[in-house]
Design an enzyme around this catalytic site. Structure first.
Site, mmCIF file in Angstrom:
data_model
loop_
_atom_site.group_PDB
_atom_site.id
_atom_site.type_symbol
_atom_site.label_atom_id
_atom_site.label_comp_id
_atom_site.label_asym_id
_atom_site.label_seq_id
_atom_site.Cartn_x
_atom_site.Cartn_y
_atom_site.Cartn_z
ATOM 1 N N GLY A 158 -16.501 9.685 5.656
ATOM 2 C CA GLY A 158 -16.392 10.110 4.253
ATOM 3 C C GLY A 158 -15.318 9.263 3.594
ATOM 4 O O GLY A 158 -14.947 8.188 4.100
ATOM 5 N N ILE A 160 -12.080 9.752 3.270
ATOM 6 C CA ILE A 160 -10.830 9.585 4.035
ATOM 7 C C ILE A 160 -11.072 8.667 5.231
ATOM 8 O O ILE A 160 -10.263 7.777 5.529
ATOM 9 C CB ILE A 160 -10.253 10.953 4.472
ATOM 10 C CG1 ILE A 160 -9.988 11.824 3.239
ATOM 11 C CG2 ILE A 160 -8.966 10.765 5.283
ATOM 12 C CD1 ILE A 160 -9.595 13.267 3.548
ATOM 13 N N ARG A 240 -9.196 18.984 10.510
ATOM 14 C CA ARG A 240 -8.880 20.399 10.686
ATOM 15 C C ARG A 240 -8.568 20.636 12.157
ATOM 16 O O ARG A 240 -9.243 20.091 13.044
ATOM 17 C CB ARG A 240 -10.069 21.273 10.279
ATOM 18 C CG ARG A 240 -10.295 21.375 8.780
ATOM 19 C CD ARG A 240 -9.178 22.180 8.091
ATOM 20 N NE ARG A 240 -9.417 22.375 6.684
ATOM 21 C CZ ARG A 240 -8.933 21.599 5.711
ATOM 22 N NH1 ARG A 240 -8.181 20.544 5.990
ATOM 23 N NH2 ARG A 240 -9.195 21.878 4.453
ATOM 24 N N GLU A 269 -2.549 27.171 12.573
ATOM 25 C CA GLU A 269 -1.454 26.673 11.740
ATOM 26 C C GLU A 269 -0.728 27.861 11.145
ATOM 27 O O GLU A 269 -1.397 28.788 10.676
ATOM 28 C CB GLU A 269 -1.995 25.787 10.609
ATOM 29 C CG GLU A 269 -2.486 24.461 11.119
ATOM 30 C CD GLU A 269 -3.061 23.570 10.020
ATOM 31 O OE1 GLU A 269 -2.927 23.927 8.826
ATOM 32 O OE2 GLU A 269 -3.641 22.539 10.356
ATOM 33 N N HIS A 288 0.514 19.552 8.268
ATOM 34 C CA HIS A 288 -0.598 19.553 7.297
ATOM 35 C C HIS A 288 -0.133 19.003 5.944
ATOM 36 O O HIS A 288 -0.175 19.703 4.930
ATOM 37 C CB HIS A 288 -1.186 20.967 7.137
ATOM 38 C CG HIS A 288 -2.604 20.957 6.650
ATOM 39 N ND1 HIS A 288 -3.581 21.795 7.135
ATOM 40 C CD2 HIS A 288 -3.220 20.198 5.706
ATOM 41 C CE1 HIS A 288 -4.724 21.571 6.508
ATOM 42 N NE2 HIS A 288 -4.526 20.590 5.620
HETATM 43 C C1 DGY Z 1 -7.693 19.470 1.998
HETATM 44 O O1 DGY Z 1 -7.729 18.972 0.872
HETATM 45 O O2 DGY Z 1 -8.676 19.964 2.537
HETATM 46 C C2 DGY Z 1 -6.375 19.461 2.705
HETATM 47 O O3 DGY Z 1 -6.468 19.965 3.972
HETATM 48 C C3 DGY Z 1 -5.314 20.169 1.906
HETATM 49 O O4 DGY Z 1 -4.936 19.251 0.966
#
Ligand code: DGY
Length: 331
Positions: A158, A160, A240, A269, A288
């Site tokens: 994706g 990121i 995650r 978390e 996070h």
């Molecule tokens: C997201 O955007 O899903 C992150 O984990 C929190 O910014």
């Protein structure tokens, strides 16, 4: 008389975003650090037309049930594993989210963790602060693994994942990826190679996770997968926590199945003080913070506010996670 819609914002966010919402709605912002309990959240949405949430709020069937007037849920995140998106769709409620604006910042943290784990930065920083740097230099101390010209394996291409790949290109890395959807156009543009998962796990020096948390990706990386990785490999997770089987990862790091790990997310978390991962030198953990740069959080807040305001006005959201909701509504 025009009655202004009511919105509930579950946590303090940037003032500019609150100002925007304030122009369009009567707003209540939850003032505490701790999130509202599920029961309080249900009470707060009972008369609300809009809800602005983040990853700590559970937007489940029960919550949606208790919000008969709700016109929009706007999530301040790209991940939506805390939101029953299908349930919202069934109720005709658009769900906003914040893709795009946080991809670069999150990949920056992913790459920082990669470098930190590979070159033992977290571990050596603790050592220096502990007063253990008593000998200026030793040729055999603090040896880590190289980053440049190594193979970076991206799982989930994706936004990121792609940003992570671009950073890897800057380090002359070979980039391989595995994703639900193959992206030939990106392969050509960024010199990426698509491989199956076993090949990625076997060949990557760095395995970087960029998949959403779904029932299918829960413990996506467990004992069998860790066993397939190189003993010199580093695992990076900025997605995650539950995508990785944490107990299996502890064993893998302790027994040297893999070299190190860099985690921006854990399961659960916050990570409990007695989690075995915290006893291991070869793991670096950040709390996070992937999207936590001033600019990215600002952009996320503004996008979430715009999504909320659009939803209140019945307009399509800038970034909608369930655009099919508009078809459902039309029928
Ligand atoms: C997201 O955007 O899903 C992150 O984990 C929190 O910014």
């Amino acid at each position: 008389m025009n009655v202004r819609p009511r919105v509930f914002v579950t946590r303090e966010i940037m003032q500019e975003a609150l100002d925007l919402i304030d122009q369009h709605a009567d707003m209540e912002v939850w003032p505490d650090e701790e999130p509202p309990s599920p029961q309080i959240l249900r009470e707060k949405v009972a008369n609300a037309e809009g809800l602005l949430t983040n990853i700590m709020d559970r937007v489940d069937a029960q919550l949606l049930e208790s919000a008969p007037r709700l016109k929009v849920v706007s999530q301040l995140a790209v991940g939506l594993d805390n939101v029953d998106v299908a349930g919202a769709t069934r109720r005709g409620i658009p769900v906003g989210y914040t893709p795009g604006v946080l991809a670069k910042a999150t990949a920056d943290v992913g790459f920082a963790l990669l470098m930190s784990a590979a070159r033992r930065i977290g571990e050596s920083d603790r050592w220096v602060r502990d007063g253990q740097w008593t000998l200026a230099f030793h040729p055999m101390r603090w040896l880590g693994v190289d980053i440049h010209e190594k193979t970076l394996g991206i799982i989930g291409l994706g936004q990121i994942g792609l940003e992570m790949a671009r950073r890897g290109r800057g380090f002359d890395m070979r980039i391989i990826y595995h994703s639900r959807t193959r992206r030939p156009e990106l392969e050509a543009e960024y010199g990426l190679e698509y491989v199956d998962l076993p090949t990625l796990l076997a060949e990557a020096d760095f395995v970087s996770l960029h998949v959403p948390l779904t029932p299918e990706t829960h413990h996506y990386i467990g004992t069998p997968e860790l066993r397939q990785m190189k003993s010199t490999a580093v695992l990076i997770n900025v997605a995650r926590g539950p995508v990785v089987d944490s107990a299996a990862l502890s064993t893998a790091l302790k027994e040297g199945w893999i070299y190190a790990a860099g985690l921006d997310v854990t399961d659960p978390e916050p990570i409990p003080a007695d989690d075995p991962l915290l006893t291991l030198p070869n793991v670096v953990i950040s709390p996070h913070v992937g999207s936590a740069s001033l600019v990215s959080r600002g952009a996320m807040c503004m996008l979430a506010a715009r999504n909320l305001v659009a939803g209140l006005a019945g307009r399509p959201l800038d970034r909608c996670a369930n655009p099919e909701v508009y078809e459902t509504r039309a029928n």
